[in-house]
Design a protein around this motif. Structure first.
Motif, PDB file in Angstrom:
ATOM      1  N   VAL A  44      -2.994  31.876  -4.341  1.00 26.92           N
ATOM      2  CA  VAL A  44      -4.215  32.463  -4.904  1.00 26.92           C
ATOM      3  C   VAL A  44      -5.298  32.620  -3.852  1.00 26.92           C
ATOM      4  O   VAL A  44      -5.979  33.653  -3.791  1.00 26.92           O
ATOM      5  CB  VAL A  44      -4.738  31.589  -6.063  1.00 26.92           C
ATOM      6  N   ILE A  48      -8.172  29.364 -11.453  1.00 26.92           N
ATOM      7  CA  ILE A  48      -7.322  30.513 -11.135  1.00 26.92           C
ATOM      8  C   ILE A  48      -7.763  31.743 -11.921  1.00 26.92           C
ATOM      9  O   ILE A  48      -7.761  32.866 -11.402  1.00 26.92           O
ATOM     10  CB  ILE A  48      -5.846  30.171 -11.424  1.00 26.92           C
ATOM     11  N   THR A  49      -8.172  31.536 -13.178  1.00 28.27           N
ATOM     12  CA  THR A  49      -8.666  32.655 -13.994  1.00 28.27           C
ATOM     13  C   THR A  49      -9.927  33.259 -13.386  1.00 28.27           C
ATOM     14  O   THR A  49     -10.088  34.488 -13.328  1.00 28.27           O
ATOM     15  CB  THR A  49      -8.958  32.183 -15.434  1.00 28.27           C
ATOM     16  N   ARG A  92     -10.749  33.204 -10.238  1.00 28.32           N
ATOM     17  CA  ARG A  92     -10.342  33.900  -9.015  1.00 28.32           C
ATOM     18  C   ARG A  92      -9.733  35.266  -9.354  1.00 28.32           C
ATOM     19  O   ARG A  92      -9.982  36.262  -8.651  1.00 28.32           O
ATOM     20  CB  ARG A  92      -9.342  33.070  -8.218  1.00 28.32           C
ATOM     21  N   ASN A  93      -8.956  35.310 -10.425  1.00 25.58           N
ATOM     22  CA  ASN A  93      -8.353  36.583 -10.845  1.00 25.58           C
ATOM     23  C   ASN A  93      -9.399  37.579 -11.322  1.00 25.58           C
ATOM     24  O   ASN A  93      -9.151  38.787 -11.341  1.00 25.58           O
ATOM     25  CB  ASN A  93      -7.320  36.341 -11.951  1.00 25.58           C
ATOM     26  N   LYS A 136     -11.230  32.189 -19.834  1.00 27.02           N
ATOM     27  CA  LYS A 136     -10.596  33.434 -20.302  1.00 27.02           C
ATOM     28  C   LYS A 136     -11.632  34.375 -20.916  1.00 27.02           C
ATOM     29  O   LYS A 136     -11.568  35.594 -20.729  1.00 27.02           O
ATOM     30  CB  LYS A 136      -9.514  33.106 -21.332  1.00 27.02           C
ATOM     31  N   PHE A 190     -13.447  35.903 -18.083  1.00 30.97           N
ATOM     32  CA  PHE A 190     -12.614  36.919 -17.444  1.00 30.97           C
ATOM     33  C   PHE A 190     -12.617  38.215 -18.259  1.00 30.97           C
ATOM     34  O   PHE A 190     -12.801  39.313 -17.715  1.00 30.97           O
ATOM     35  CB  PHE A 190     -11.184  36.403 -17.289  1.00 30.97           C
TER      36      PHE A 190
END
Length: 254
Positions: free
Chosen positions: A69, A102-103, A105-106, A135, A138
């Protein structure tokens, strides 16, 4: 009624007789108790070792994921350190903090301790999982605002402008990641200030922090050489099984 009383006395008499026989036998209660204690200790030891192994694997898998990542070993190490420190000071579990990171970063974000704390305050204040709030963040940065309702925030889209409504107060925003994140972080900083600390001071927080401390201990054991030994042992067992399939199959026939 007399018959029932007689039957009860007879049943109690048989029970007492069996208990006396057990006490007088060479086996006795003492030995039974010791065997039971030994069995429970063995089961506990197996669970403890299994828990340590699973924790070491979880940390190692997370490091590998973060390397992908983040794009480099150095950046992955920084992210890993941030996740560990943040998790240790909250009631959130390692898995949900890792998933949240990680979410973020995405979504093209660069999570910091400050940002994680402010968004985490919302999660703690609303009694939500941290990765579920991530989420929602995001989705909001991609123009989907349905999950924001779970956080008590209604969003109306008007071209390249947004109207966000929280607790009866409307706020005009540009439809951009920067404005959306600034708005959410402000809510976490002002409306839910201290929510993480308040939950950490509960009994749930105490046990959560104890679990985090145990996980850190397991990781240190792994880094101290246990991980290498376990890896060698697992590979040796795999080799043995692969090289002795016929013998193992014959044992299974008995």
């Amino acid at each position: 009624l007399i018959n029932i009383a007689v039957q009860n006395q007879q049943a109690l008499g048989k029970l007492n007789s069996k208990l006396n026989n057990l006490k007088q036998s060479s086996f006795g209660f003492g030995k039974a108790a010791k065997l039971a204690a030994g069995a429970f200790a063995a089961i506990g030891a197996v669970k403890l070792v299994g828990g340590i192994i699973n924790t070491i694997r979880t940390f190692e898998d997370l490091q590998a994921t973060l390397k992908t990542v983040q794009g480099s070993t150095e950046a992955a190490a920084e992210a890993f350190d941030l996740i560990r420190k943040f998790t240790a000071g909250t009631t959130f579990q390692l898995a949900e903090v890792s998933n949240a990171f990680i979410t973020f970063r995405n979504a093209g974000l660069n999570p910091t301790q400050e940002m994680m704390t402010e968004i985490g305050n919302i999660a703690a204040g609303m009694g939500k999982r941290f990765d579920d709030v991530a989420k929602a963040v995001f989705n909001a940065t991609t123009g989907e605002f349905e999950m924001m309702k779970q956080l008590g925030i209604k969003v109306k889209v008007q071209g390249d402008k947004l109207t966000a409504i929280f607790r009866g107060t409307s706020t005009e925003l540009n439809n951009s990641t920067e404005d959306i994140m600034g708005y959410l972080q402000k809510i976490g900083r002002e409306d839910f200030s201290g929510a993480i600390e308040e939950r950490a001071n509960t009994l749930t927080g105490a046990f959560s922090n104890f679990g985090d401390a145990m996980a850190e201990t397991a990781m240190k054991l792994g880094e101290g050489g246990l991980k290498t030994e376990l890896t060698h042992a697992a590979r040796a067992l795999t080799k043995f099984v692969n090289e002795n399939e016929e013998m193992i199959a014959s044992i299974g026939k008995f």
